[in-house]
Design a protein around this motif. Structure first.
Motif, short mmCIF file in Angstrom:
data_model
loop_
_atom_site.label_atom_id
_atom_site.label_comp_id
_atom_site.label_asym_id
_atom_site.label_seq_id
_atom_site.Cartn_x
_atom_site.Cartn_y
_atom_site.Cartn_z
N ALA A 53 0.82 -1.20 0.00
CA ALA A 53 0.00 0.00 0.00
C ALA A 53 0.86 1.25 0.00
O ALA A 53 0.56 2.23 -0.71
CB ALA A 53 -0.94 0.00 1.21
N ALA A 54 1.94 1.25 0.79
CA ALA A 54 2.83 2.41 0.84
C ALA A 54 3.50 2.64 -0.50
O ALA A 54 3.61 3.79 -0.98
CB ALA A 54 3.88 2.20 1.93
N ALA A 55 3.96 1.57 -1.13
CA ALA A 55 4.59 1.70 -2.45
C ALA A 55 3.60 2.21 -3.48
O ALA A 55 3.93 3.05 -4.33
CB ALA A 55 5.18 0.36 -2.88
N VAL A 144 7.00 -2.59 -7.94
CA VAL A 144 7.84 -3.75 -8.25
C VAL A 144 8.14 -4.51 -6.97
O VAL A 144 8.64 -3.93 -6.00
CB VAL A 144 9.16 -3.33 -8.93
CG1 VAL A 144 10.07 -4.55 -9.14
CG2 VAL A 144 8.87 -2.64 -10.26
N ALA A 145 7.84 -5.80 -6.96
CA ALA A 145 8.24 -6.67 -5.86
C ALA A 145 9.56 -7.33 -6.24
O ALA A 145 9.62 -8.07 -7.22
CB ALA A 145 7.18 -7.73 -5.59
N ALA A 169 9.54 3.67 -10.79
CA ALA A 169 8.74 2.69 -10.08
C ALA A 169 9.05 2.75 -8.59
O ALA A 169 10.07 3.32 -8.16
CB ALA A 169 9.01 1.29 -10.62
N THR A 170 8.18 2.17 -7.79
CA THR A 170 8.44 2.02 -6.36
C THR A 170 8.65 0.55 -6.06
O THR A 170 8.25 -0.32 -6.84
CB THR A 170 7.29 2.60 -5.53
OG1 THR A 170 6.06 2.00 -5.94
CG2 THR A 170 7.21 4.11 -5.72
N VAL A 171 9.24 0.23 -4.91
CA VAL A 171 9.74 -1.12 -4.67
C VAL A 171 9.35 -1.65 -3.29
O VAL A 171 9.41 -0.92 -2.30
CB VAL A 171 11.28 -1.15 -4.80
CG1 VAL A 171 11.83 -2.53 -4.44
CG2 VAL A 171 11.71 -0.76 -6.21
N VAL A 172 9.01 -2.93 -3.27
CA VAL A 172 8.91 -3.71 -2.04
C VAL A 172 9.93 -4.83 -2.16
O VAL A 172 9.85 -5.65 -3.08
CB VAL A 172 7.50 -4.28 -1.83
CG1 VAL A 172 7.46 -5.11 -0.54
CG2 VAL A 172 6.46 -3.17 -1.79
N GLY A 198 7.78 5.49 1.29
CA GLY A 198 7.04 4.53 0.46
C GLY A 198 7.72 4.14 -0.83
O GLY A 198 7.31 3.17 -1.47
N VAL A 199 8.76 4.86 -1.23
CA VAL A 199 9.44 4.54 -2.48
C VAL A 199 10.19 3.22 -2.38
O VAL A 199 10.23 2.44 -3.33
CB VAL A 199 10.38 5.70 -2.88
CG1 VAL A 199 11.31 5.30 -4.02
CG2 VAL A 199 9.57 6.93 -3.27
N PHE A 200 10.76 2.96 -1.21
CA PHE A 200 11.46 1.69 -0.95
C PHE A 200 10.94 1.13 0.36
O PHE A 200 10.87 1.83 1.38
CB PHE A 200 12.97 1.90 -0.87
CG PHE A 200 13.72 0.68 -0.40
CD1 PHE A 200 14.06 -0.32 -1.29
CD2 PHE A 200 14.06 0.52 0.94
CE1 PHE A 200 14.74 -1.46 -0.87
CE2 PHE A 200 14.74 -0.61 1.37
CZ PHE A 200 15.08 -1.59 0.47
N ASN A 201 10.60 -0.17 0.35
CA ASN A 201 10.05 -0.83 1.53
C ASN A 201 10.72 -2.20 1.70
O ASN A 201 10.98 -2.89 0.70
CB ASN A 201 8.55 -1.01 1.40
CG ASN A 201 7.84 0.30 1.11
OD1 ASN A 201 7.47 1.03 2.02
ND2 ASN A 201 7.65 0.61 -0.17
#
Length: 471
Positions: A53-55, A144-145, A169-172, A198-201
């Motif tokens: 959710a944060a990403a 992106v996971a 992109a943002t990342v988990v 939230g950009v990196f988790n």
């Protein structure tokens, strides 16, 4: 380097904050000492939901951030990692077992080079172009996971996370359970560099729980996985249920091919570099040149050279351990009689192993049957197979006789001949006469070595959608 106090990581990095993990604790073992070197708290399903959710919430603003600002942010991350390079190296030495020199050079300095190359690629990346009356846009995919392996606990994270962030992109991130500690230090580097929340988790945990949840999650737009081919197949199958994009960097059985015209001097170099490449990181690299294909008439010369080169890799000193007792047992199974075929013979002898740690003797097995288990399956340990070819065409056929196609090498006194053979190898990378790794070049494989490409311009493109806008 003496064993230090156990590293304790109770919190996860989600939405720009360190929050208590809701999952079970996990011990991290030093494979060189068999002692606990860290304890982490894993993510719960609720933690994974919060991270995705944060990403997702951070994506709109981050994807709209100007390229120059994204590049500046990644350069700040690079500066923090460089400043803490010895800290990263010590963590990797403890959790992965790499000798100190290798822990710094391979595991830290190489990913720093990847960051440099990727930021440079970002600054010239063609996010838009024209075809007739159409504007062609490359837009970041979304969330992106990144699911990463244990063998290169910083490098394999960097080659996924940095191009994704560069693209917008943002990342988990789910790091490997055997080597998660470097990822926590990397999260601190992202935090120190001031990346937006939230950009990196970071959500550590098992592949069957956290990895599966990420792969099935409707809020994840792309899964990027590095690991074994069997697990990659499962991830691709799960992701196919929702048609989620997948990048897979999987196993390899790379061949180092010596052509008939190779001089004695170049042959000596070929054997030395092939042994070094095969034994790098304890043999635990997906691109390991684990098959040496040589002209049949020069087998005796090659065996002598290979045995001499292997003798320099002392377990516990130049050669690190395997990651676990289970991995050691698997590697030892490839040394059982018959694994290389009925004519296979070891040209290296037994060596003294440290009293503690998951070490195996560096081994060179010659006269290996090309269809044997040893020649066909990924060993992931310091075991080199020597195979003989009747001709250069036969050598190419042997090299291509694999379900994998990740790396390879060609050796020839004639550069044109080497390049011609490089073009015939069904593999994603080929090194000619010992050429160096290029941190800006695309990385990925053919066949069952995976899909997609990582690093630099191609890594950025891999996490972009393509849109045509007609005007």
């Amino acid at each position: 380097m003496a064993e230090q106090t156990v590293q304790r990581e109770k919190d996860l990095y989600i939405d720009g904050r360190w929050v208590p993990g809701g999952g079970a604790d996990l011990e991290v073992e030093n494979p060189a000492t068999e002692e606990v070197t860290g304890v982490i708290t894993q993510a719960s399903p609720a933690d994974v939901e919060a991270a995705v959710a944060a990403a997702g919430a951070a994506f709109a603003e981050w994807s709209a951030t100007p390229v120059a600002e994204r590049a500046a942010a990644l350069r700040r991350v690079r500066a923090v990692i460089a400043e803490r390079a010895d800290v990263f190296a010590d963590i990797i030495h403890r959790e992965q077992g790499s000798p100190p020199k290798l822990a710094r050079g391979l595991h830290v300095d190489t990913p720093l080079g990847v960051i440099d190359a990727t930021v440079e690629a970002l600054e010239r990346f063609p996010f838009s172009g024209r075809i007739g009356n159409s504007e062609i846009r490359r837009e970041p995919v979304g969330v992106v996971a990144a699911i990463t392996p244990w063998n290169l606990p910083l490098h394999q994270v960097i080659v996924k996370v940095v191009p994704a962030l560069a693209a917008g992109a943002t990342v988990v991130l789910k790091p490997a359970g055997l080597t998660p500690l470097a990822a926590f230090e990397l999260a601190r580097a992202f935090d120190s560099a001031g990346l937006p929340a939230g950009v990196f988790n970071l959500v550590p945990g098992s592949g069957r729980v956290v990895g599966d949840q990420l792969t099935r999650h409707e809020g994840v737009d792309q899964v990027s996985f590095t690991g074994s081919t069997p697990v990659g197949r499962r991830i691709a199958g799960v992701a196919a249920e929702t048609l989620t994009r997948v990048t897979l960097e999987l196993g390899g059985k790379s061949a180092s091919v010596v052509l008939a015209d190779t001089s004695d001097e170049l042959l000596a170099k070929a054997v030395k570099i092939t042994v070094a490449n095969c034994f790098l990181n304890g043999g635990q690299t997906c691109t390991a040149l684990s098959r040496l294909v040589v002209p049949k008439g020069r087998l005796g010369q090659v065996e002598e050279l290979a045995a001499a080169a292997a003798a320099k890799y002392e377990p516990g000193s130049r050669l690190g351990p395997l990651i676990s007792a289970e991995q050691r047992k698997e590697v030892e199974s490839f040394l059982a009689p018959g694994a290389g075929g009925r004519d296979a013979v070891a040209v290296t002898g037994p060596v003294a192993l440290p009293d503690r740690g998951y070490f195996v003797a560096p081994t060179v097995v010659s006269r290996v049957d090309p269809d044997s288990r040893l020649a066909q399956e990924e060993v992931f340990g310091p075991v080199l197979s020597i195979l003989t070819a009747d001709s250069d065409d036969d050598a190419v056929a042997i090299a291509n006789n694999s379900i994998y196609g990740l790396g390879g090498a060609v050796w020839s006194t004639d550069d044109d001949a080497a390049l011609a053979v490089a073009g015939r190898l069904r593999t994603g990378q080929v090194d000619v006469n010992g050429a160096a790794f290029n941190p800006a070049a695309p990385f990925g494989g053919y066949k069952q070595s995976g899909t997609g490409r990582e690093i630099g311009e191609y890594g950025i493109a891999d996490v972009c959608e393509i849109k045509a806008v007609q005007r």
